[in-house]
Design a protein around this motif. Structure first.
Motif, mmCIF file in Angstrom:
data_model
loop_
_atom_site.group_PDB
_atom_site.id
_atom_site.type_symbol
_atom_site.label_atom_id
_atom_site.label_comp_id
_atom_site.label_asym_id
_atom_site.label_seq_id
_atom_site.Cartn_x
_atom_site.Cartn_y
_atom_site.Cartn_z
ATOM 1 N N ALA A 117 37.169 60.093 64.074
ATOM 2 C CA ALA A 117 36.171 60.974 64.696
ATOM 3 C C ALA A 117 35.316 61.672 63.642
ATOM 4 O O ALA A 117 34.138 61.966 63.872
ATOM 5 C CB ALA A 117 36.866 61.994 65.590
ATOM 6 N N CYS A 121 35.397 56.167 67.230
ATOM 7 C CA CYS A 121 36.556 56.448 68.084
ATOM 8 C C CYS A 121 37.344 55.176 68.352
ATOM 9 O O CYS A 121 36.888 54.067 68.071
ATOM 10 C CB CYS A 121 36.118 57.114 69.389
ATOM 11 N N GLU A 159 41.674 60.847 65.298
ATOM 12 C CA GLU A 159 41.115 62.084 64.745
ATOM 13 C C GLU A 159 40.434 61.822 63.415
ATOM 14 O O GLU A 159 39.357 62.366 63.136
ATOM 15 C CB GLU A 159 42.221 63.133 64.581
ATOM 16 N N GLN A 216 46.624 58.791 67.891
ATOM 17 C CA GLN A 216 45.919 60.076 67.930
ATOM 18 C C GLN A 216 45.485 60.484 66.518
ATOM 19 O O GLN A 216 44.340 60.873 66.299
ATOM 20 C CB GLN A 216 46.811 61.142 68.553
ATOM 21 N N GLU A 217 46.422 60.365 65.564
ATOM 22 C CA GLU A 217 46.086 60.698 64.170
ATOM 23 C C GLU A 217 44.922 59.850 63.672
ATOM 24 O O GLU A 217 43.982 60.347 63.058
ATOM 25 C CB GLU A 217 47.296 60.443 63.256
#
Lengths: 813, 206
Positions: B145, B150, B142, B138-139
């Motif tokens: 992004a 992605c 992000e 997730q980190e």
């Protein structure tokens, strides 16, 4: 000049990083760096020469990963030979005028040792030994074992170095941010282990920058009597614009390392990210400093995989319960090789607060060496308490000391020549604190002064073997006061005399003193207090004795050993709490009421309440015959849970808790009527196959099978086919259960099935495990597949019936 | 000999959810655990607290397609399942994660006293290493992004037709033993047991 002579009054400068420099020159990740000794010798030589030019005394040859796990014997000889040749050329090419040496660099194997990994300790020793022998043959000057992040592997490497060379050996470990090795060892534990085994210098390298490791290095300086080595990274790596940079500059690096040289570091260099520029800066700064002398710290310490226990401040408690003497159930457990029993004895003593566990598994009718090794191996995997190896058999003692993951206590030596000649060489080689009994060929002298003179003789002999008084713990022997009124007094005087005259630590087995008297605990506790007041350093005792616990807690509080009396207060309040709690067998008023017609015992089993189930069983046995309790209560309850599991109304955690509650109930039956409740069904051999080391599934199957009355022999994990066959034949077991978790270990399962069918055709094999399914099981020749533990029970019941009808059961043998 | 192309991240605190843990322990999805199981889980969680230390080592690598397979930058593979998972990606994130050997020790120790406890601790470990991977991805996602990129879902050796033997190359490339204390046995079993290796693709968003 000899390296160790030079080290006596000089700072020894090592080199800096090699890997990072090779990557700059094109070494790819995953490529073996040692191959560059053959393919790019000029690169390696250039780097070595640059370090010698920068002022390094020692260059680490490019042999970090040179071992037989990565190279064939011929390749190994070639890469190490080339490494030494390149090193010599670098010495010749360097314009530096300092004395120069070449170190055989030994890094970790990259494998984890058993029981958590699959590399056997002796295999690790032999892997390192091969590298050492080749290095010695090619003429290296010293051995540097470095970047080790596991105490056990470090021990294997050091043992290999000592057994295969007379060269100086330096040992360096890699500590994480938490100040421990990856597998848990503190600096104190490593210092105890490595000093005990005779390393010439010890220290810290890699993993972090110099400032981050300062605390660990200072701990080494505080504890160690050896020269301390420090070889940190240039901080942490970052990628900037696709290039590698480290966040500590040569200036800051040399400043911080020099600060620690001023605190006592005697051997310094750099690890990942450091270059000749760093070493040059360090050399300039450090050469102006005259090194601090290395001082004796006079510490008596033992260690486990994780921690050290030091004698001298707070008295040390040694738990005596792992010992079959006079314990019928323990003896039975030993004969059955029931390791769970021994482990539980260890773990529950740990809960009682002992600091060291004595391990004695000697019985006339068992093979002590094998049993002691097994007990030590299993105990050291689950407890962080150091162990005391307790045996009269020198062969068993050596085998256990060798595979012990730490520095052990050794129980015991005495003033007899023969005893000293057997024990002291082992203590010297493997390290250890030896309990020395003050008796000799003439027995135990009555007077304290005579015991002191035996102690003196023992100490003198120990020194001949290269040991010192820090390696001994004298036990002046507590004798029975009921037969000799002066016995306790003389023992206490001896404790004091040995401490004052020899400056040695002492230990006592306390409980002998009260033999033959009523209320022995009272005498023991008082004697213990008197001995502590005389300066006793350690006691071997029964930690379940309330009196001993009380004495110890109070003594520590009264002697200023317990800051704010915190431990005493905790001890006292735990005592109040335990007397206030209702007995375990009182039924707890849970929110779930018993189902209609369900007895309290059946409910306790269904709900998985182990202690309650045991208590209720004991109660029931007052009025109901044991067999009826089993057949009308325990088995039906267990069955109901099993059916629930099959119908998916009961889930695995609940099934296991019920199984454990049932086990508690069975144990209560057994305790009340030792002849009832034993296994009456077919013997089953269980094992996780060779190569597989994960065994939760197999252990669950074992628990349930035992509940259903099968006589299960659990061979553990990573078990070779031959061993499974051997045990199957020995027991004439009609059923074997095998487990495998990985696709890669199914071939080992297939091989085992084949071997069993060929050599033990009477037996049926059931298999299970994450990767298997019915088709796969059939394909490898298994007789049955069980998808879970309940199905394994059903399979076993069915196979047992088949066996009976075809009369292939045990009677046939 | 640390290679800066491989980085390390640690996670001191790991919080798998109770529901996840119970699911790994064999409780059916959506089923409620009874009070005894919940109480045992409380005990297991408190025992495991000091034994979990999440460590991840990772590296970014170029991805290219060759005849008959993928060039992952550290190894070649002809896995069609992985090719499908990496569709549209031109880089990969290679990672290895573990929660440490202390949990293995705790499981071994507690299993001797109670298998139910051993089972729950094992489930905590499985949930914990998944949690570490999820948080790490997730980190990373992000961060990616921000540059219009992605991360695709993780794919591990042993899934689909991606051979387990790829573990050898992953371990050699990431140097897992030195970086995070993760080792590979002869039968390709990892120690510590609660560990994951995985590949995730990187591609432009949309």
């Amino acid at each position: 000049m000899h390296l160790l002579h030079y080290l006596k009054d000089h700072l020894l400068l090592l080199d800096g990083g090699l890997g990072t420099l090779l990557q700059e020159r094109g070494l790819l990740p995953g490529e073996l760096p040692e191959e560059w000794n053959l393919s790019h010798p000029e690169c390696i030589r250039e780097i070595h020469t640059a370090y010698f030019d920068a002022g390094s005394n020692v260059v680490n040859l490019n042999t970090f990963g040179a071992n037989r796990l990565k190279y064939t014997p011929e390749q190994l000889d070639a890469v190490i030979g080339a490494a030494v040749r390149i090193g010599r050329e670098a010495i010749a090419a360097s314009r530096g005028e300092q004395p120069k040496w070449l170190a055989l660099d030994i890094g970790p194997t990259g494998r984890m040792l058993k029981p958590f990994g699959d590399l056997d300790f002796e295999d690790a020793v032999s892997i390192f030994a091969e590298t050492v022998r080749i290095g010695v043959r090619h003429g290296v000057d010293l051995i540097l074992i470095e970047t080790m992040n596991d105490s056990y592997e470090t021990k294997a490497a050091l043992l290999a170095a000592k057994e295969n060379s007379d060269l100086p050996v330096f040992v360096s470990n890699a500590y994480g941010e938490d100040g421990k090795l990856m597998t848990g060892a503190t600096p104190a534990a490593m210092v105890a282990l490595l000093e005990g085994m005779g390393a010439d210098a010890i220290g810290v390298n890699c993993s972090q920058g110099p400032a981050a490791l300062a605390g660990v290095v200072e701990e080494y300086l505080r504890l160690s009597s050896l020269p301390v080595l420090f070889k940190p990274n240039a901080g942490l790596p970052r990628t900037v614009d696709g290039k590698t940079v480290f966040d500590v500059s040569p200036e800051d690096f040399s400043g911080e390392v020099t600060r620690l040289i001023e605190r006592g570091v005697r051997i310094a260099g750099g690890c990942c990210g450091t270059t000749p520029t760093y070493l040059s800066a360090l050399s300039k700064r450090a050469s102006a400093r005259s090194p601090l002398p290395v001082t004796e710290k006079h510490r008596t310490a033992v260690s486990s995989y994780a921690r050290a226990v030091t004698f001298g401040d707070t008295p040390i408690l040694i738990g005596e319960r792992i010992n079959p003497t006079g314990k019928k159930r323990f003896q039975e457990a030993l004969r059955r090789a029931d390791m769970d029993y021994i482990l539980r004895e260890g773990l529950s003593q740990e809960e009682k607060g002992v600091h060291v566990l004595d391990v004695n598994v000697g019985l006339p009718d068992i093979a002590e060496k094998e049993m002691l090794c097994r007990a030590v191996t299993e105990l050291q995997a689950v407890t962080s308490l150091p162990l005391q190896i307790d045996t009269a058999d020198p062969e068993a003692m050596e085998a256990a000391l060798r595979l012990y993951n730490g520095k052990a206590m050794i129980n015991s030596v005495n003033g007899k020549r023969e005893s000293m000649e057997a024990v002291f060489p082992l203590a010297k080689k493997y390290g250890g604190v030896v309990v020395a009994l003050t008796l000799d060929e003439n027995g135990i002298p009555a007077r304290a002064e005579e015991r002191l003179s035996i102690a003196r003789r023992i100490l003198a002999c120990a020194e001949e073997y290269g040991l010192s008084k820090e390696d001994l713990l004298f036990d002046p022997l507590a004798l029975t006061v009921s037969t000799d009124p002066t016995a306790a007094r003389e023992t206490l005087r001896a404790v004091e005399l040995i401490r004052l005259e020899l400056g040695c630590h002492t230990s006592l087995g306390v409980s002998n003193v009260s033999f033959g008297l009523p209320a022995r605990d009272l005498i023991n506790g008082t004697f213990f207090a008197m001995a502590l007041e005389r300066g006793l350093s350690a006691a071997i005792l029964n930690p379940y004795s309330e009196e001993m616990q009380k004495t110890y807690a109070a003594f520590c509080a009264l002697s200023g050993l317990d800051a704010n009396c915190a431990s005493y207060i905790a001890f006292a309040s735990s005592r109040q709490a335990s007397t206030a709690v209702a007995p375990a067998r009182a039924p707890a008023a849970g929110p779930d009421l018993a189902e209609e017609g369900e007895s309290s015992l059946r409910r306790a089993i269904r709900k998985g309440l182990r202690e309650q189930a045991a208590g209720l069983t004991a109660e029931l046995l007052q009025s109901v015959p044991p067999l009826a309790v089993i057949e009308q209560e325990i088995i039906p309850a267990l069955d109901a849970v099993g059916v629930g599991f099959e119908q998916k109304t009961v889930y695995l955690p609940q099934l296991l808790m019920s199984a454990e509650a049932a086990k508690g109930a069975f144990e209560a039956v057994k305790a009340a009527m030792p002849d009832v409740g034993g296994a009456t069904r077919a013997p089953i051999v269980l094992a996780t196959v060779k190569g597989d080391i994960h065994d939760i599934g197999k252990n669950i199957v074992k628990l349930l099978l035992e509940n259903y009355g099968f006589a299960v022999t659990d061979l553990g994990r990573d078990v070779p086919p031959e061993r499974i066959l051997e045990e199957t034949l020995r027991q004439n077991a009609p059923i074997v259960g095998l487990s495998a978790l990985m696709t890669t270990t199914v071939p080992a399962m297939e091989e085992t099935v084949k071997l069993l069918h060929e050599k033990a055709p009477h037996c049926r094999v059931m298999v299970g495990g994450a990767v298997l399914n019915p088709d796969y099981a059939k394909a490898i020749g298994a007789d049955r597949y069980a998808k879970d533990a309940m199905e394994a029970v059903r399979c076993a019941e069915e196979l047992e019936r088949v066996c009976h009808t075809t009369s292939c059961a045990t009677e046939n043998s | 000999m640390m290679d800066a192309r491989v980085e390390v991240r640690t996670y001191g605190e790991i919080f798998p959810t109770r529901a996840e843990i119970l699911r790994y322990a064999g409780l059916g999805r959506g089923k409620e655990a009874d009070a005894q199981t919940q109480a045992l889980l409380d005990k297991a969680l408190s025992l495991s607290r000091g034994a979990l230390c999440g460590r991840v080592c990772f590296s970014y690598l170029p991805l290219s397609r060759k005849e008959g397979g993928l060039d992952l930058g550290f190894a070649l593979t002809d896995s069609t399942d992985l090719a499908r998972a990496l569709d549209g990606c031109d880089r990969i994130l290679l990672l290895a994660a573990t929660v440490g050997v202390e949990l293995d020790r705790l499981i071994l120790r507690e299993s001797r006293k109670s298998m139910a406890m051993g089972l729950l601790l094992g489930a905590i470990g499985t949930a914990a290493v998944e949690d570490v991977c999820d948080r790490f991805c997730q980190e990373t996602g992000e961060a990616l992004a921000l540059t219009g990129l992605c991360l695709s879902p993780r794919f591990s050796p042993g899934y689909g037709d991606l051979p387990l033997a790829l573990q050898r190359e992953i371990f050699a490339y990431l140097d897992c033993p030195r970086r995070i204390g993760l080792t590979l046995g002869e039968s390709l079993l990892m120690t510590p047991a609660k560990s994951v290796t995985a590949i995730a693709g990187i591609r432009a968003t949309n």
